[in-house]
Design an enzyme around this catalytic site. Structure first.
Site, PDB file in Angstrom:
ATOM      1  N   ARG A  15       9.503  -3.298 -27.519  1.00  0.00           N
ATOM      2  CA  ARG A  15      10.487  -2.967 -27.341  1.00  0.00           C
ATOM      3  C   ARG A  15      10.575  -1.526 -27.729  1.00  0.00           C
ATOM      4  NH1 ARG A  15      13.954  -8.022 -28.090  1.00  0.00           N
ATOM      5  NH2 ARG A  15      12.521  -8.184 -30.415  1.00  0.00           N
ATOM      6  N   LYS A  75      13.826  -3.911 -33.698  1.00  0.00           N
ATOM      7  CA  LYS A  75      13.849  -5.034 -35.338  1.00  0.00           C
ATOM      8  C   LYS A  75      14.226  -4.137 -36.837  1.00  0.00           C
ATOM      9  CE  LYS A  75      13.756  -8.782 -34.581  1.00  0.00           C
ATOM     10  NZ  LYS A  75      13.963  -9.678 -34.627  1.00  0.00           N
ATOM     11  N   TYR A  94      19.151  -4.677 -34.847  1.00  0.00           N
ATOM     12  CA  TYR A  94      18.758  -6.223 -35.547  1.00  0.00           C
ATOM     13  C   TYR A  94      18.437  -6.353 -37.018  1.00  0.00           C
ATOM     14  CZ  TYR A  94      19.363  -7.655 -30.819  1.00  0.00           C
ATOM     15  OH  TYR A  94      19.900  -7.615 -29.467  1.00  0.00           O
ATOM     16  N   GLU A 118      23.041  -7.642 -34.411  1.00  0.00           N
ATOM     17  CA  GLU A 118      23.695  -9.221 -34.603  1.00  0.00           C
ATOM     18  C   GLU A 118      24.718 -10.006 -35.280  1.00  0.00           C
ATOM     19  OE1 GLU A 118      21.410  -9.123 -38.513  1.00  0.00           O
ATOM     20  OE2 GLU A 118      21.559  -8.104 -36.278  1.00  0.00           O
ATOM     21  N   ASP A 270      15.091 -16.259 -36.349  1.00  0.00           N
ATOM     22  CA  ASP A 270      15.264 -14.711 -36.981  1.00  0.00           C
ATOM     23  C   ASP A 270      16.406 -15.290 -38.213  1.00  0.00           C
ATOM     24  OD1 ASP A 270      16.740 -15.264 -34.921  1.00  0.00           O
ATOM     25  OD2 ASP A 270      16.332 -13.176 -33.847  1.00  0.00           O
TER      26      ASP A 270
END
Length: 373
Positions: A15, A75, A94, A118, A270
């Site tokens: 991504r 990430k 995130y 998040e 995660d």
């Protein structure tokens, strides 16, 4: 503001944090966008498309971090990136701090401003930047689970929906939030017999109203879980406590009560996982077996479908990123309470209570930085 988009370097993470369309919106609003060479290729976005949108292409990850006032990622930074992060630099990505102490301590040491997708939370408790990837992960959990139920891959050899004259697979979903709901839609659509466990009666009433007849709800507790797991073929962990480590609803001793070839998919990996025997895996080596039970615990499941995931994620993050660029992180977080909730670490201080509690770190209320600086 200078916006930097480094290439994701986590294992099989394809991504990218910004599309060419998003880059154009930043440029239209007077900002500069810098994209690391080939950062978007894994999602199908070539460097030329970014350049056409007005972004500048940089040759290395070092140059990208050095240039950006705000770094947007998908990430969390990995260890090789820690030393590239500068004091006062804004990181918007995130993080899932509660699942990994070295990352938390590295970001404290960096004295950067860490705003986590998040934990961005609206007054109604919805999580606008977690929802799109939760939707993808929930649907993928069933897709992957159905695949790994096949005998050559270590499963029981069960077709999820069965065929006339045979029973369908039994799918147990732990948690009725976004992930669990999307997983239930997918599993029920394929014809499986689905049970969702949750602790909220209002949520279960809602799910009972909207789900098809092959989806049932039950109260989540240890007694019910132990009664259900011996007959479950696919178990999906979909528990979320925003910013905090997930509780272990499936313990190691429970594996012995499952039929060999049962498949566990822990979407909560995660955040530490809601299955005790869960440990993060990668798309390169996604599964392992304990007590004859197959575990699928990939921490970046949506990375396997990067085109869909990138579009879904950036649709949600771009409006907030534009406000951060326009106003700066402090004024944007004062104006938008949901962004304020996303602040986890500021200039060496942990300002998110659940993260501080997880690692016994000093906690500083976020209001200290928003009201006194």
């Amino acid at each position: 503001m200078r916006i930097a988009i480094p290439k994701e370097i986590k294992n099989n993470e394809n991504r990218v944090a910004l599309t060419p369309a998003g880059a154009k919106e930043f440029v239209k609003n007077g900002h500069e966008v810098f994209v690391q060479k080939s950062a978007g290729e894994g999602s199908g976005f070539m460097d030329e498309a970014y350049e056409t949108a007005g972004a500048k292409i940089l040759p290395s990850i070092e140059a990208t971090y050095e240039t950006g006032e705000m770094v947007m990622k998908v990430k969390e930074p990995i260890s090789s990136e820690y030393e590239l992060i500068r004091e006062d630099q804004l990181l918007f990505t995130y993080f899932h701090f509660a699942s990994y102490e070295p990352l938390t301590r590295a970001m404290v040491k960096s004295k950067a401003v860490c705003l986590a997708y998040e934990t961005v939370e609206k007054p109604d408790k919805s999580l606008p930047l977690l929802v799109p990837m939760s939707e993808v992960a929930g649907r993928m959990a069933v897709q992957k689970g159905a695949n790994y139920l096949e005998k050559p891959l270590g499963g029981r050899g069960i077709l999820l929906g069965g065929v006339p004259g045979t029973l369908p697979a039994k799918v147990l979903i732990l948690g009725g939030g976004i992930v669990g709901t999307q997983a239930a839609w997918m599993a029920s659509g394929l014809g499986a017999d689905v049970i969702i466990l949750d602790v909220s009666l209002p949520r279960m009433r809602y799910l009972s109203d909207v789900m098809p007849k092959n989806v049932k709800t039950m109260m989540s507790n240890e007694y019910n879980i132990r009664n259900l797991i011996p007959t479950a073929d696919l178990i999906i962990g979909a528990v979320l406590i925003p910013g905090a480590k997930a509780p272990h609803l499936i313990t190691k001793d429970m594996l012995r009560e499952m039929v060999p070839g049962t498949v566990l998919v822990d979407v909560a990996v995660d955040q530490g996982g809601c299955i005790e025997t869960c440990k993060p895996t990668t798309h390169e080596k996604p599964t392992y077996t304990i007590e004859g039970v197959l575990h699928y615990c990939v921490a970046n499941m949506p990375g396997a479908v990067p085109y869909t995931s990138t579009l879904a994620l950036t649709n949600a993050t771009l409006p907030y990123a534009l406000e951060l660029a326009k106003r700066g992180w402090r004024d944007a977080c004062i104006r938008y309470p949901e962004l304020k909730a996303g602040l986890n670490i500021i200039k060496g201080d942990v300002v998110y209570q659940a993260v501080a509690n997880t690692f016994n770190l000093p906690y500083v209320p976020v209001s200290y930085y928003l009201n006194n600086n």
